[in-house]
Enzyme design. Structure first.
Site, PDB file in Angstrom:
ATOM      1  CB  CYS A   2      -0.815  -0.033   1.300  1.00  0.00           C
ATOM      2  SG  CYS A   2      -1.764  -1.517   1.336  1.00  0.00           S
ATOM      3  CD1 TRP A  74       0.051  -5.408  -3.845  1.00  0.00           C
ATOM      4  CD2 TRP A  74       0.354  -6.319  -1.806  1.00  0.00           C
ATOM      5  NE1 TRP A  74       0.685  -6.730  -4.045  1.00  0.00           N
ATOM      6  CE2 TRP A  74       1.069  -7.248  -2.663  1.00  0.00           C
ATOM      7  CE3 TRP A  74       0.364  -6.591  -0.103  1.00  0.00           C
ATOM      8  CZ2 TRP A  74       1.453  -8.529  -2.233  1.00  0.00           C
ATOM      9  CZ3 TRP A  74       0.957  -8.103   0.252  1.00  0.00           C
ATOM     10  CH2 TRP A  74       1.392  -8.830  -0.976  1.00  0.00           C
ATOM     11  N   GLY A  99      -0.029  -2.013   6.046  1.00  0.00           N
ATOM     12  CA  GLY A  99       0.604  -2.689   7.148  1.00  0.00           C
ATOM     13  C   GLY A  99      -0.749  -3.913   7.400  1.00  0.00           C
ATOM     14  CD  GLU A 479      18.515 -10.346  -9.166  1.00  0.00           C
ATOM     15  OE1 GLU A 479      17.875 -11.388  -8.176  1.00  0.00           O
ATOM     16  OE2 GLU A 479      18.090  -9.504  -9.394  1.00  0.00           O
ATOM     17  CE  LYS A 483      14.788  -8.719 -11.174  1.00  0.00           C
ATOM     18  NZ  LYS A 483      15.719  -8.633  -9.847  1.00  0.00           N
ATOM     19  CD  GLU A 486      11.216  -9.990  -9.394  1.00  0.00           C
ATOM     20  OE1 GLU A 486      11.041  -9.353  -8.367  1.00  0.00           O
ATOM     21  OE2 GLU A 486      12.356  -9.692  -9.876  1.00  0.00           O
ATOM     22  CE  LYS A 601      12.132  -1.102  -5.969  1.00  0.00           C
ATOM     23  NZ  LYS A 601      12.810  -2.262  -6.610  1.00  0.00           N
TER      24      LYS A 601
HETATM   25  C1  F6R Z   1      13.183  -8.720  -6.921  1.00  0.00           C
HETATM   26  C2  F6R Z   1      13.051  -7.733  -5.836  1.00  0.00           C
HETATM   27  C3  F6R Z   1      12.629  -8.218  -4.530  1.00  0.00           C
HETATM   28  C4  F6R Z   1      13.157  -7.664  -3.655  1.00  0.00           C
HETATM   29  C5  F6R Z   1      12.996  -8.025  -1.969  1.00  0.00           C
HETATM   30  C6  F6R Z   1      13.683  -7.517  -0.810  1.00  0.00           C
HETATM   31  O1  F6R Z   1      13.454  -8.049  -8.062  1.00  0.00           O
HETATM   32  O2  F6R Z   1      12.735  -6.468  -6.097  1.00  0.00           O
HETATM   33  O3  F6R Z   1      12.806  -9.750  -4.472  1.00  0.00           O
HETATM   34  O4  F6R Z   1      14.731  -7.714  -3.717  1.00  0.00           O
HETATM   35  O5  F6R Z   1      11.720  -7.703  -1.901  1.00  0.00           O
HETATM   36  O6  F6R Z   1      13.677  -6.114  -0.826  1.00  0.00           O
HETATM   37  P1  F6R Z   1      14.540  -5.062  -0.360  1.00  0.00           P
HETATM   38  O7  F6R Z   1      16.005  -5.162  -0.967  1.00  0.00           O
HETATM   39  O8  F6R Z   1      13.730  -3.802  -0.491  1.00  0.00           O
HETATM   40  O9  F6R Z   1      14.713  -5.443   1.134  1.00  0.00           O
END
Ligand code: F6R
Length: 606
Positions: A2, A74, A99, A479, A483, A486, A601
């Site tokens: 969200c 979300w 949250g 990785e 990618k 996703e 994100k």
């Molecule tokens: C993959 C992606 C997620 C983040 C994960 C951790 O492209 O973006 O797998 O890497 O949610 O996020 P952070 O790095 O913000 O803790």
């Protein structure tokens, strides 16, 4: 996750809020809503789907009001729908929330018995009801909010608007919320990019803070009612950094930003003359006493940790244990006081990673976070923080955060190595020369984008991919597969190349391309053997290597040649073509590259 935005000032809030909300779209969401307080009552509009849908109804409505809240939802509790979209209202109190309220069922039952009627399936709706309940018992608005927030269990960032008092409250616990300070106006937002075009001055609210905006004044108290002072900090991200700048997607822009981002990661930290690396303000504990280093993160950041483990163990011979934050937390890890715990996170707000770091601290570890976002929870809570300086990463699929995290780990290895006397001045000077060359080498990989786009066209119709790599290349394979799945929704899985014969080989036929990350390092010959095995089963090999002359390259279906680099830095060069391959396949398939379905994100719930 969200997204929350809010405004209190003298201008019309509607356009400001919708603009800010659209800048938060990258966080991932399924519905959107707005509450505006004009001269009379609060006006609420909510829609399932994109912010654009909300904008359409508002365009015709010419709503007035200089105080307001808006939200992208979300879904956690209750399906994506208009009735579950925020804001939620009870009496003259309106709430937006990010949250999870873990005790919402118990609260809801109690409130229902007291006559409150609920209209949504969300956990959020208990918040405005709880506030009005306290108000009905005679509490002032601020006290009612305070008492309500004290009852909530779980994580929350909330924006609360009270119609009759024209008062806005922003409060948080374990979910991010910032205040933007303008000239005679205030903004609230879940994240900096939402309002970076409005101000460069921010207050990062801390857990249990409540910022109260009333008649152009702001006061911050905690949920106990005590005044607290929070610093106003300047953030030097430009508006352009948070915009697409001519690229069709943020993700593509961010892939192409990597040379600059890596240079920024190095900036001011390398000491070529002395053969050393310094991180401003970082004072690591007695390193000689560190028995083990822990590297814990989620998703892409976890893959960076796996690469960091190779770097530190190979160069420094200090044992490193990596783990996914969601696993670490619940496995009763054997940590010793003095162990060094490194939490890696682009956002600095990932709930699992924050919880893991708190767990590590409670077990006596010294904590270091490697983060991209200034003022984030992980940056604030760790004993030490090293920023990646990648600039805002808006595309949901992480790209430049990954390569800058690897760069930080390389620098950190040199920093620790020098402090422990394991690496000498000459050694480090040599290594610094290698990392300095990386931005130029990444640029040359990016020059190959048109041929990678052409390859994407040849592979976009396959439904399953296998990614292989050995040693330090295995996390790169993980990785690359992440990618692809996703953003293109194509099934992709990664295996350590040596494991292929223990199971996944059963899947290989001419319908399953096999992406091999195989630079000419010490594992090269072995991976070539695995490629032979895959080719013998009609697997189409897509080879990513710095050795385009090997006979394997002549036999692979596709070869993407990248420059050579030091063993530890090769993953940076190998991942870039895989980012591009995933991007172009997704773009050709027409998916929502920057906001892939179901993804967020910043994952602020556990
Ligand atoms: C993959 C992606 C997620 C983040 C994960 C951790 O492209 O973006 O797998 O890497 O949610 O996020 P952070 O790095 O913000 O803790």
């Amino acid at each position: 996750m969200c997204g929350i935005v809010g405004y209190e000032g003298t201008r019309e809030a509607c356009d400001i809020l919708i603009d800010a909300l659209s800048r938060l779209e990258y966080r991932g969401y399924d519905s959107a809503g707005i509450a505006l307080l004009g001269q009379g009552a609060i006006h609420i509009e909510r829609r399932k789907g994109k912010v654009e849908e909300l904008r359409k109804i508002l365009d015709g409505a010419s709503l007035k009001g200089s105080i307001g809240l808006a939200h992208t939802r979300w879904a956690t509790h209750g399906a994506p729908s208009e009735k579950n979209a925020h804001p939620h209202r009870a009496g003259d109190v309106v709430v937006v929330h990010n949250g999870i309220i873990e005790n919402y069922l118990a609260l809801k039952e109690r409130l229902k018995k007291g006559g409150h009627v609920f209209v949504s399936d969300t956990d959020t709706e208990v918040i405005p009801h709880l506030i009005t309940d306290y108000a009905q018992k005679g509490g002032s608005f601020v006290d009612s909010v305070r008492l309500a927030l004290k009852e909530l269990k779980g994580s929350w960032a909330v924006g609360i608007l009270k119609e009759s008092e024209r008062t806005l409250v922003a409060a948080k616990n374990e979910s991010p919320l910032i205040v933007g300070v303008g000239d005679g106006e205030y903004f609230i937002a879940s994240d900096i990019p939402a309002i970076i075009n409005r101000t460069d001055r921010f207050i990062f609210l801390e857990d249990n803070d409540m910022a109260i905006f009333r008649g152009r004044d702001m006061r911050i108290i905690n949920v106990e009612g005590e005044d607290v002072v929070r610093e106003v900090r300047q953030v030097r991200w430009s508006t352009e950094m948070a915009e697409k700048g001519g690229y069709s997607h943020f993700m593509l822009k961010e892939i192409f930003e990597q040379p600059r981002a890596i240079s920024d990661t190095l900036l001011g930290r390398t000491r070529e003359e002395e053969g050393d690396v310094e991180f401003e303000g970082v004072v690591l504990p007695d390193l000689a006493a560190v028995r083990k280093i822990w590297m814990v993160a989620c998703g892409t950041s976890h893959h960076a940790c796996m690469i960091g483990k190779h770097m530190i163990e190979t160069n420094l011979r200090i044992p490193v244990e990596t783990d996914m934050a969601s696993e670490f937390r619940y496995r009763n890890p054997i940590m010793l006081p003095g162990d060094l715990f490194i939490a890696v996170s682009q956002s600095g707000e990932t709930a699992d990673t924050i919880a893991a770091m708190r767990e590590a601290r409670s077990r006596g570890a010294s904590t270091l976070s490697v983060c991209n976002v200034l003022g984030s929870t992980l940056a604030r809570e760790a004993d030490n923080v090293i920023f990646t300086h990648a600039g805002p990463e808006i595309g949901v699929a992480s790209t430049k955060a990954f390569t800058t995290q690897i760069s930080v780990m390389f620098l950190l290895t040199l920093h620790i190595g020098r402090r422990l006397g394991i690496l000498g001045r000459h050694d480090v000077r040599e290594r610094l020369r290698e990392i300095r060359a990386i931005p130029r080498k990444v640029r040359s990989v990016l020059d190959a984008a048109p041929s990678i786009r052409a390859a994407a066209g040849r592979y976009m119709s396959f439904r399953d991919f296998l990614f292989l790599g050995r040693g330090i290349n295995f996390p790169t394979a993980l990785e690359g597969a992440l990618k692809l799945k996703e953003i293109s929704y194509i099934h992709a899985e990664a295996y350590a190349a040596g494991e292929m014969k223990h199971g996944p080989i059963a899947l290989i036929d001419d319908g399953m391309p096999v992406v091999c990350v195989s630079p000419a390092d010490r594992t090269y010959k072995k991976t070539c053997g695995n490629m032979e095995e895959a080719m013998a089963r009609k697997g189409n090999i897509i080879l990513i290597s710095d050795d385009g002359t090997h006979e394997m390259a002549a036999r692979a279906a596709e070869v993407i040649t990248v420059p050579s680099a030091a063993y530890e830095l090769q993953p940076i060069l190998s991942i870039v073509p895989l980012q591009l391959l995933a991007y172009y396949i997704a773009d050709l398939l027409g998916t929502d590259v920057d906001q892939p379905r179901n993804l967020a994100k910043s994952v602020t719930v556990e």
